[in-house]
Design an enzyme around this catalytic site. Sequence first.
Site, PDB file in Angstrom:
ATOM      1  N   CYS A  13      44.282 -17.297 -39.163  1.00  0.00           N
ATOM      2  CA  CYS A  13      44.737 -15.981 -38.710  1.00  0.00           C
ATOM      3  C   CYS A  13      46.164 -15.970 -38.180  1.00  0.00           C
ATOM      4  CB  CYS A  13      43.776 -15.432 -37.660  1.00  0.00           C
ATOM      5  SG  CYS A  13      43.406 -16.563 -36.316  1.00  0.00           S
ATOM      6  N   ARG A  46      49.503 -14.146 -39.950  1.00  0.00           N
ATOM      7  CA  ARG A  46      50.191 -12.991 -39.372  1.00  0.00           C
ATOM      8  C   ARG A  46      51.677 -13.260 -39.199  1.00  0.00           C
ATOM      9  NH1 ARG A  46      45.617 -10.028 -37.994  1.00  0.00           N
ATOM     10  NH2 ARG A  46      43.920 -11.461 -38.473  1.00  0.00           N
ATOM     11  N   HIS A  89      35.690 -10.598 -38.592  1.00  0.00           N
ATOM     12  CA  HIS A  89      35.700 -11.786 -37.738  1.00  0.00           C
ATOM     13  C   HIS A  89      34.513 -11.726 -36.780  1.00  0.00           C
ATOM     14  CE1 HIS A  89      37.153 -14.725 -34.814  1.00  0.00           C
ATOM     15  NE2 HIS A  89      38.229 -14.975 -35.551  1.00  0.00           N
ATOM     16  N   LYS A 132      45.163  -6.132 -34.478  1.00  0.00           N
ATOM     17  CA  LYS A 132      45.252  -7.473 -33.915  1.00  0.00           C
ATOM     18  C   LYS A 132      46.669  -8.032 -34.080  1.00  0.00           C
ATOM     19  CE  LYS A 132      43.220 -12.050 -34.927  1.00  0.00           C
ATOM     20  NZ  LYS A 132      42.075 -12.720 -35.578  1.00  0.00           N
ATOM     21  N   ASP A 169      43.311 -12.213 -44.161  1.00  0.00           N
ATOM     22  CA  ASP A 169      44.138 -13.205 -43.481  1.00  0.00           C
ATOM     23  C   ASP A 169      43.774 -14.643 -43.800  1.00  0.00           C
ATOM     24  OD1 ASP A 169      41.774 -13.342 -42.006  1.00  0.00           O
ATOM     25  OD2 ASP A 169      42.775 -13.438 -40.071  1.00  0.00           O
ATOM     26  N   ASN A 170      42.572 -14.900 -44.261  1.00  0.00           N
ATOM     27  CA  ASN A 170      42.164 -16.245 -44.676  1.00  0.00           C
ATOM     28  C   ASN A 170      40.854 -16.125 -45.427  1.00  0.00           C
ATOM     29  OD1 ASN A 170      41.896 -16.450 -41.231  1.00  0.00           O
ATOM     30  ND2 ASN A 170      40.013 -16.351 -42.435  1.00  0.00           N
ATOM     31  N   LYS A 204      38.009 -20.952 -44.523  1.00  0.00           N
ATOM     32  CA  LYS A 204      39.066 -20.846 -43.527  1.00  0.00           C
ATOM     33  C   LYS A 204      39.353 -22.227 -42.944  1.00  0.00           C
ATOM     34  CE  LYS A 204      39.517 -18.770 -38.868  1.00  0.00           C
ATOM     35  NZ  LYS A 204      38.824 -17.885 -37.902  1.00  0.00           N
ATOM     36  N   ASP A 230      40.053  -9.421 -41.590  1.00  0.00           N
ATOM     37  CA  ASP A 230      40.008 -10.688 -40.870  1.00  0.00           C
ATOM     38  C   ASP A 230      38.756 -11.477 -41.262  1.00  0.00           C
ATOM     39  OD1 ASP A 230      40.321 -12.692 -38.955  1.00  0.00           O
ATOM     40  OD2 ASP A 230      40.842 -11.304 -37.367  1.00  0.00           O
ATOM     41  N   ASP A 231      38.947 -12.724 -41.654  1.00  0.00           N
ATOM     42  CA  ASP A 231      37.832 -13.655 -41.912  1.00  0.00           C
ATOM     43  C   ASP A 231      36.879 -13.173 -43.004  1.00  0.00           C
ATOM     44  OD1 ASP A 231      38.804 -15.364 -40.005  1.00  0.00           O
ATOM     45  OD2 ASP A 231      36.953 -15.500 -38.865  1.00  0.00           O
ATOM     46  N   HIS A 237      48.190 -11.194 -32.160  1.00  0.00           N
ATOM     47  CA  HIS A 237      47.854 -12.627 -32.231  1.00  0.00           C
ATOM     48  C   HIS A 237      48.983 -13.508 -32.757  1.00  0.00           C
ATOM     49  CE1 HIS A 237      44.225 -15.579 -32.686  1.00  0.00           C
ATOM     50  NE2 HIS A 237      44.796 -15.633 -31.485  1.00  0.00           N
TER      51      HIS A 237
END
Length: 727
Positions: free
Chosen positions: A76, A80, A230, A133, A331-332, A409, A38-39, A135
């Site tokens: 994010c 997903r 993240h 996660k 994710d990004n 992002k 993530d991130d 989300h």
Amino acid sequence: MRLAFPRIVLASLAAFGLAGHQARAAESRPNIVLIMSDDMGFSDLGCYGGEIETPNLDALAGKGVRFTQFYNTARCCPTRASLLTGLYPHQAGIGHMTNDRGFDGYRGVLNRQSVTIAEALRPAGYRTYMCGKWHVTRFMGPDGDRATWPLGRGFEKFYGTIAGAGNYFDPGTLTRQDRPITIANDPEYKPESYYYTDALSDNAVKYIGEHQAESPDKPFFLYLAYTAAHWPMQAPEAAIARYKGRFDAGFEVGRAARIEKMKAMGLIPPGTELSPGTETWADVKDKAWEARCKEVYAAMITTMDAGIGRIVAELKAKGQYDNTVILFLQDNGACAETTGRIKEAEPAPANLRPLRPDELQPKTAPPMQTRDGRWIRTGPGVMPGPADTYLAYGRDWANVSNTPFREYKHWTHEGGISTPLIAHWPAGIKPERAGQFERQPGHLIDIMATCVDLSGATYPAEFGGQAIKPREGVSLRPAFAGESLNRPQPIFWEHESNRAVRDGRWKLVAKAGEPWELYDIDADRAEMHDLASAQPERVKAMAAQWDAYAARANVLPLGAWREKEGAQTAGSPASRFTLHQGDHLPAPRAPGLVGHAFTVEAKFRTAEGKTEGVIVAQGGTAAGFTLFVQGDRPRFLLRSGDGVARAVGPKLTPGEHTAVARVDADGSVTLAIDGGPAAGPAKGSLLARMPKDGLEVGSDENGAVGPYESPFPFTGKVESVVIEVVK
């Protein structure tokens, strides 16, 4: 020591005949382990040019295939949605985040015209597990719609969080199966010390062990969605210590070292330029603080990598390693958000106390507390890492993480949408391909097609009585062998009105409200030389392709992610509201406050002893106002965007009182009690967006506007509340 589970589920593997099982594994359909971080930025991993220690991912890359031009969706939630369904995110209902904007592409929850990978693979005999996660639902609270949670979308086992970010030492919305839990009352996982990244890794190991005991003859699909790295920047101190001093040379040195390493390993062409930098290290006033932010970030990634190592070790121990496909991606792009870096935390409430074992962590972001009763600290100079801190690492380090690309992002330039993809499968990737780069472009939409291909499953035309949208991607399996993907159409993006299309070597990209830019990605991966004016016909043709995609994929109307929300929650046009204790107004009937001055007059009674609680509140953690009593003093707080303005009145005596809170045309806030002098003015700003959480009198039932734990009911008596909006 890591694992902390009852040993009941991990025994007697020998009874299955491990050697024989290994021999059969090569002939069976593969297990699939899909891991997403993530991130993180494109060049953070060691095997993608970074200096951060990721030995386990590097080892997988060294024996697998690394994609050099794989893409996510820049954010994010959409990522997903796309990853799970094989559709573009708007087609799955999550074109932005988890809010209902009023259009089918922006409903904020996975729709039923899509299937998840788990739903597609279970009919083919796969067991399906998830850690991490979720989300992809707007129903995140403890009473949320379970049909939109993992067990309602095809997964048999789940341990993780329903919402996005949160404290790594006590995550909000923590859930096992479909039951909200806390780190203190989980009967199945009791480590000596809790850290969410380790918990996800350990539960993934647990599921692999349980699978071997429960279903040794079935393949499994495991989706592991880490929140690392993240914000908030949090990690065990021992993990941070290994990076002490490693980033003291600053941003420019880090970027220069990365691009040279990327060129030397052949990840990017030798002529790739370095995109513009951000702030120079020489101009940084608090270098120790900035360096610490990066040290914690690196520790978070290395801790995740160590957990992946434990998962690989478990696969080997259970004889599943050779015939397990492991896919790792992000994710990004790196995150330039300033969460926790600009403003100091709000003052701690007077009633701060530890949370009880069964008491759910009510918050995922400040203002909030730790489980043991400490108030979360934010702001410049607060050294991140411990559980009572909550900060992002900032734009400058994100610029390093995204070396050599532009933007971050949110944007659809390369820095926002580029991700590593590591594919590892000893039984299915030929030895001569080990460690090789795969330069064909790929996208999240391809993961579903790949899983269906590898599993022998059938992607359904109908599921649960609903017609299912055709999947968009192509299987990546040919690329594992160095063959062409034969992609039949371009790849497309839209996020927050930023948009792009990739067709072969050409990429058309634009920021929201700005003209198209054209880049030859083969020659200019960093997007430094815009060719739009030199090739207007190509721009026109590719723009038409994007327009056709947007029309068919629920992207339109462009800007719906923002504009429709305002229209939906414009609030009541009335100027005067007379309310009483227990009244609740949903957002469409609540006062329409956006851009308006307003006055709140409340008549209330306090009793002998301690009186506290919310008199009236409208909104939540993003925007709104609240009039409340805390520490025997009345308080008025206005939250607009990242800013908070507050006024505090004198200590109250038992009896009847009148409070008049005002928000003037310049956004300043005052509070007068019983006709006395007004406290304030405190500088604020008029609400720029309508609070979505509605209005309550006598409590704050939804997201808490102020520094208290929702619902914080008023322990006195609210006689009346009159709100007047200046229209």
